[in-house]
Every structure is written in structure tokens, then in C-alpha cells.
Design a protein around this motif. Structure first.
Motif, PDB file in Angstrom:
ATOM      1  N   TYR A  30      47.383  52.350  45.955  1.00  0.00           N
ATOM      2  CA  TYR A  30      48.481  51.387  45.869  1.00  0.00           C
ATOM      3  C   TYR A  30      47.906  50.035  45.487  1.00  0.00           C
ATOM      4  N   ILE A  31      48.678  49.297  44.709  1.00  0.00           N
ATOM      5  CA  ILE A  31      48.251  47.964  44.322  1.00  0.00           C
ATOM      6  C   ILE A  31      49.113  46.928  45.025  1.00  0.00           C
ATOM      7  N   ASN A  32      48.481  46.056  45.748  1.00  0.00           N
ATOM      8  CA  ASN A  32      49.216  44.969  46.400  1.00  0.00           C
ATOM      9  C   ASN A  32      49.443  43.852  45.382  1.00  0.00           C
ATOM     10  N   ASP A  33      48.974  42.665  45.683  1.00  0.00           N
ATOM     11  CA  ASP A  33      49.164  41.547  44.777  1.00  0.00           C
ATOM     12  C   ASP A  33      48.361  41.727  43.489  1.00  0.00           C
ATOM     13  N   MET A  34      48.932  41.240  42.409  1.00  0.00           N
ATOM     14  CA  MET A  34      48.229  41.161  41.130  1.00  0.00           C
ATOM     15  C   MET A  34      48.345  39.720  40.652  1.00  0.00           C
ATOM     16  N   GLY A  35      47.359  39.291  39.902  1.00  0.00           N
ATOM     17  CA  GLY A  35      47.405  37.899  39.487  1.00  0.00           C
ATOM     18  C   GLY A  35      46.571  37.602  38.265  1.00  0.00           C
ATOM     19  N   TRP A  36      46.761  36.409  37.775  1.00  0.00           N
ATOM     20  CA  TRP A  36      45.982  35.906  36.646  1.00  0.00           C
ATOM     21  C   TRP A  36      45.274  34.625  37.064  1.00  0.00           C
ATOM     22  N   TYR A  37      44.016  34.527  36.679  1.00  0.00           N
ATOM     23  CA  TYR A  37      43.187  33.358  36.926  1.00  0.00           C
ATOM     24  C   TYR A  37      42.606  32.926  35.588  1.00  0.00           C
ATOM     25  N   ARG A  38      42.099  31.709  35.573  1.00  0.00           N
ATOM     26  CA  ARG A  38      41.410  31.272  34.363  1.00  0.00           C
ATOM     27  C   ARG A  38      40.236  30.383  34.719  1.00  0.00           C
ATOM     28  N   GLN A  39      39.293  30.349  33.806  1.00  0.00           N
ATOM     29  CA  GLN A  39      38.116  29.504  33.991  1.00  0.00           C
ATOM     30  C   GLN A  39      37.775  28.842  32.672  1.00  0.00           C
ATOM     31  N   TYR A  93      40.605  34.051  30.653  1.00  0.00           N
ATOM     32  CA  TYR A  93      41.640  34.464  31.582  1.00  0.00           C
ATOM     33  C   TYR A  93      41.271  35.815  32.198  1.00  0.00           C
ATOM     34  N   TYR A  94      41.416  35.887  33.512  1.00  0.00           N
ATOM     35  CA  TYR A  94      41.009  37.068  34.261  1.00  0.00           C
ATOM     36  C   TYR A  94      42.186  37.653  35.032  1.00  0.00           C
ATOM     37  N   CYS A  95      42.275  38.949  34.986  1.00  0.00           N
ATOM     38  CA  CYS A  95      43.246  39.691  35.786  1.00  0.00           C
ATOM     39  C   CYS A  95      42.603  40.030  37.124  1.00  0.00           C
ATOM     40  N   ASN A  96      43.394  40.018  38.157  1.00  0.00           N
ATOM     41  CA  ASN A  96      42.908  40.298  39.508  1.00  0.00           C
ATOM     42  C   ASN A  96      43.935  41.163  40.228  1.00  0.00           C
ATOM     43  N   ARG A 106      40.477  46.745  47.988  1.00  0.00           N
ATOM     44  CA  ARG A 106      39.403  46.151  47.193  1.00  0.00           C
ATOM     45  C   ARG A 106      39.958  45.084  46.268  1.00  0.00           C
ATOM     46  N   THR A 107      39.201  44.010  46.136  1.00  0.00           N
ATOM     47  CA  THR A 107      39.537  42.975  45.158  1.00  0.00           C
ATOM     48  C   THR A 107      38.853  43.334  43.847  1.00  0.00           C
ATOM     49  N   VAL A 108      39.650  43.570  42.834  1.00  0.00           N
ATOM     50  CA  VAL A 108      39.127  44.011  41.548  1.00  0.00           C
ATOM     51  C   VAL A 108      39.419  42.953  40.492  1.00  0.00           C
ATOM     52  N   TRP A 109      38.430  42.678  39.660  1.00  0.00           N
ATOM     53  CA  TRP A 109      38.566  41.719  38.567  1.00  0.00           C
ATOM     54  C   TRP A 109      38.367  42.420  37.223  1.00  0.00           C
ATOM     55  N   GLY A 110      39.116  41.967  36.247  1.00  0.00           N
ATOM     56  CA  GLY A 110      38.862  42.402  34.888  1.00  0.00           C
ATOM     57  C   GLY A 110      37.734  41.583  34.286  1.00  0.00           C
TER      58      GLY A 110
END
Length: 119
Positions: A30-39, A93-96, A106-110
Motif C-alpha cells: 500500500y502507498i500512503n502519502d506521495m509527493g514531489w520535491y525539488r532541489q 524534481y523528485y518523486c517521493n 519505507r520512504t522511497v525516492w525516485g
């Protein structure tokens, strides 16, 4: 192994639009929160938008009114529609996602996708 892969980055002129997509793959529950980050170069990674499994969204002030986050739970994907882009939106931009794997979240990053906005 659980993976996130982003797509949709590129070069766009100021005022233009881009749509980023991210898909989760592998074995998970199951996937809880999903999000976008940037650096941006020389800066810390920052959150842009978060969406819960039920569809509740939260945006950074910089994204409010210009960006829209959405997800498809059936396809395990999350997207970020970015409109009225500005040069200061240039960043990687990173997906999380917070993903249940067996009995753990688990916290997963693209790997990230580059967005460049020219003036």
C-alpha cells in the motif's frame, strides 16, 4: 525492490507548462502519502506538494495556484501539473512515496528529473 521513476522533465520557456509523472514498481502493499520535491543548484531539497492516499493535497507557497498534484491509486502513479512556470522553478524534481513493504513503511525516492525554465 520497490522503485519510483519520474518522467516529463525538460526545458520550457517562462510562462509555459510541464507535467511530471512518477510510477511505482516492484512488490509492495500500500502507498500512503506521495509527493514531489525539488532541489535547485546550491539549495536544499524542498517539498512542493503532497497528496494522501485519500486525495488530500498540501502545497508549498511557491506552488500554490500554479501546480496541481494528483494520483491514480489503481496505477500507483502520481503526477504534478506545473503551469505558469518561472525561471526560479528550475531544479531537479523528485518523486517521493511512503510505501508499505511487508510490515514496514519505507520512504522511497525516485532518481529525479530535471526541469529548466528559461526566461
Amino acid at each position: 525492490q520497490v522503485q519510483l521513476v519520474e518522467s516529463g522533465g525538460g526545458l520550457v520557456q517562462a510562462g509555459g507548462s510541464l507535467r511530471l509523472s512518477c510510477a511505482a514498481s516492484g512488490r509492495f502493499g500500500y502507498i500512503n502519502d506521495m509527493g514531489w520535491y525539488r532541489q535547485a543548484p546550491g539549495k536544499q531539497r524542498e517539498v512542493i506538494a503532497i497528496i494522501t492516499s485519500s486525495g488530500t493535497t498540501t502545497y508549498a507557497d511557491s506552488a500554490q495556484g500554479r501546480f496541481t498534484i494528483s494520483r491514480d491509486n489503481a496505477k500507483n502513479t502520481v503526477a504534478l501539473q506545473m503551469n505558469s512556470l518561472k525561471p526560479e522553478d528550475t531544479a531537479d524534481y523528485y518523486c517521493n512515496a511512503q510505501i508499505w513493504v511487508l510490515s514496514y513503511v519505507r520512504t522511497v525516492w525516485g532518481p529525479g528529473t530535471q526541469v529548466t525554465v528559461s526566461s
